[in-house]
Design an enzyme around this catalytic site. Sequence first.
Site, PDB file in Angstrom:
ATOM      1  N   ASP A   1       9.422   2.328   1.680  1.00 60.51           N
ATOM      2  CA  ASP A   1       8.301   3.103   2.211  1.00 60.51           C
ATOM      3  C   ASP A   1       8.182   2.825   3.713  1.00 60.51           C
ATOM      4  OD1 ASP A   1       5.850   4.101   2.992  1.00 60.51           O
ATOM      5  OD2 ASP A   1       4.736   3.321   1.265  1.00 60.51           O
TER       6      ASP A   1
ATOM      7  N   LYS B   1       3.264   9.428   8.453  1.00 63.53           N
ATOM      8  CA  LYS B   1       2.424   9.183   9.625  1.00 63.53           C
ATOM      9  C   LYS B   1       2.967   9.668  10.981  1.00 63.53           C
ATOM     10  CE  LYS B   1      -0.692   5.680   7.860  1.00 63.53           C
ATOM     11  NZ  LYS B   1      -0.373   5.175   6.529  1.00 63.53           N
TER      12      LYS B   1
ATOM     13  N   PHE C   1       0.855  -1.199   0.000  1.00 65.60           N
ATOM     14  CA  PHE C   1       0.000   0.000   0.000  1.00 65.60           C
ATOM     15  C   PHE C   1       0.880   1.235   0.000  1.00 65.60           C
ATOM     16  CE2 PHE C   1      -2.296   3.553   1.825  1.00 65.60           C
ATOM     17  CZ  PHE C   1      -3.452   3.547   1.061  1.00 65.60           C
TER      18      PHE C   1
HETATM   19  C1  LIG Z   1      -0.703   5.354   5.141  1.00 68.80           C
HETATM   20  C2  LIG Z   1       0.328   4.932   4.174  1.00 68.80           C
HETATM   21  C3  LIG Z   1       0.572   5.641   2.995  1.00 68.80           C
HETATM   22  C4  LIG Z   1      -0.287   6.807   2.572  1.00 68.80           C
HETATM   23  O1  LIG Z   1      -0.191   7.882   3.438  1.00 68.80           O
HETATM   24  P1  LIG Z   1      -1.278   9.064   3.353  1.00 68.80           P
HETATM   25  O2  LIG Z   1      -0.770  10.085   4.329  1.00 68.80           O
HETATM   26  O3  LIG Z   1      -2.584   8.480   3.734  1.00 68.80           O
HETATM   27  O4  LIG Z   1      -1.278   9.554   1.963  1.00 68.80           O
HETATM   28  C5  LIG Z   1       1.597   5.228   2.191  1.00 68.80           C
HETATM   29  N1  LIG Z   1       2.367   4.174   2.512  1.00 68.80           N
HETATM   30  C6  LIG Z   1       2.165   3.470   3.626  1.00 68.80           C
HETATM   31  C7  LIG Z   1       3.065   2.327   3.947  1.00 68.80           C
HETATM   32  C8  LIG Z   1       1.136   3.805   4.486  1.00 68.80           C
HETATM   33  O5  LIG Z   1       0.915   3.079   5.588  1.00 68.80           O
END
Ligand SMILES: *Cc1c(COP(=O)(O)O)cnc(C)c1O
Length: 398
Positions: free
Chosen positions: A222, A251, A135
């Site tokens: 990521d 986050k 994701f």
């Molecule tokens: C939450 C998340 C995203 C997206 O972040 P947003 O601030 O919602 O755009 C991307 N990569 C990972 C691994 C995530 O957990």
Amino acid sequence: MTAFIEAASPHTMNTYARLPIAMERGQGVRVWDVNGKSYLDGLGGIAVNTLGHNHPKLVPALQDQIAKIIHSSNYYHVPNAEVLAKKLTELAHMTNVFFCSTGLEANEAALKLARKFGHDKGISNPQIVVYEKAFHGRSIATLSATGNPKVQKGFEPLVEGFIRVPLNDIDALKKATEGNPNVVAVFFETIQGEGGINPARIDYLKQVRALCDEKDWLLMIDEVQCGMGRTGKWFAHQWADIVPDVMPLAKGLGSGVPIGAVVAGPKAANIFQPGNHGTTFGGNPLAMRAGVETIRIMEEEGLLANADKVGKHLHAALEKALAGNPGVKEVRGQGLMIGIELAKPCGAIVQRAADAGLLLSVTADSVIRLVPPLILSTAEADEIVAILVPIIEAFLKE
Ligand SMILES: *Cc1c(COP(=O)(O)O)cnc(C)c1O
């Protein structure tokens, strides 16, 4: 009051299947809704509220910043951006940072970096390796990189230039890229969050690092969800003693203030030149202060060690309490990023836990996810177990 909450959103788009709850305030690892009911926060705003709620050091710092200046624009320097960038590069053993405001924005920047890295080398059709169950966000490019058809459905055509492979299978990666001169980067989460708390194995991380070195690809990790101390190290890939070339963060970095960052090592630090990329809100004074103070407070309070210690305690306690239950497939994760996979879809547990005073989420249909604030104590971890285990047991008997 409850009826008011249920009918409270006729003017906001119907994008979330929300619970009929509205939060009013928080303190530490506890929040209270508008009816005065209290909850133990096992979700931390989805791995965002690193320092919990109303932290006695963060709040006055942010109040001070708001009274000075909230936003100025990227026409001017923001002194705390340099402070935060220096700190992040030291913690990550990397060199330069681009600031933005969200996770998808950080990933979007990483994808642009990878493509330009290719173009700068004369590759006009650059390809990026991405993963099943990954994701990376909800923009057109990041949802195309995401490995979940549910996120993509209805938004085709997808962005081209991705090669998809399964996690933790180095042979599959080699086979999918064999003889392909257009590959420029490999992009994945150290621990897949939305995909169901699926960790990349240490040996796999090392193998991919070596392959990227051999092939001159960018290793892009990521760490939007698993980074910022959650696993007990600043960044989850550090358990494998590797350093990526590009690392998106978001986050937990601002403890609730919107902030994103792309941290780059020497191979990727100078790809963007003036005019290649930018954002209005990214790196603004409020967000930068939140990032600087979050890391400072984490260091002062030893929150990495706490995430490691309390995470192990919580993990072990859940494993022990659920041992032998055939409906529980696995308890997995690291530090305060824990998934409990059940043998059947368990979305219903979210509301039941909330009713019992515990906030959590379910990802990948059947994985209960706990990503609480990193200030969680062992006593609070025990409280999570005491509330959650009977709910799981009752649910599995149905
Ligand atoms: C939450 C998340 C995203 C997206 O972040 P947003 O601030 O919602 O755009 C991307 N990569 C990972 C691994 C995530 O957990």
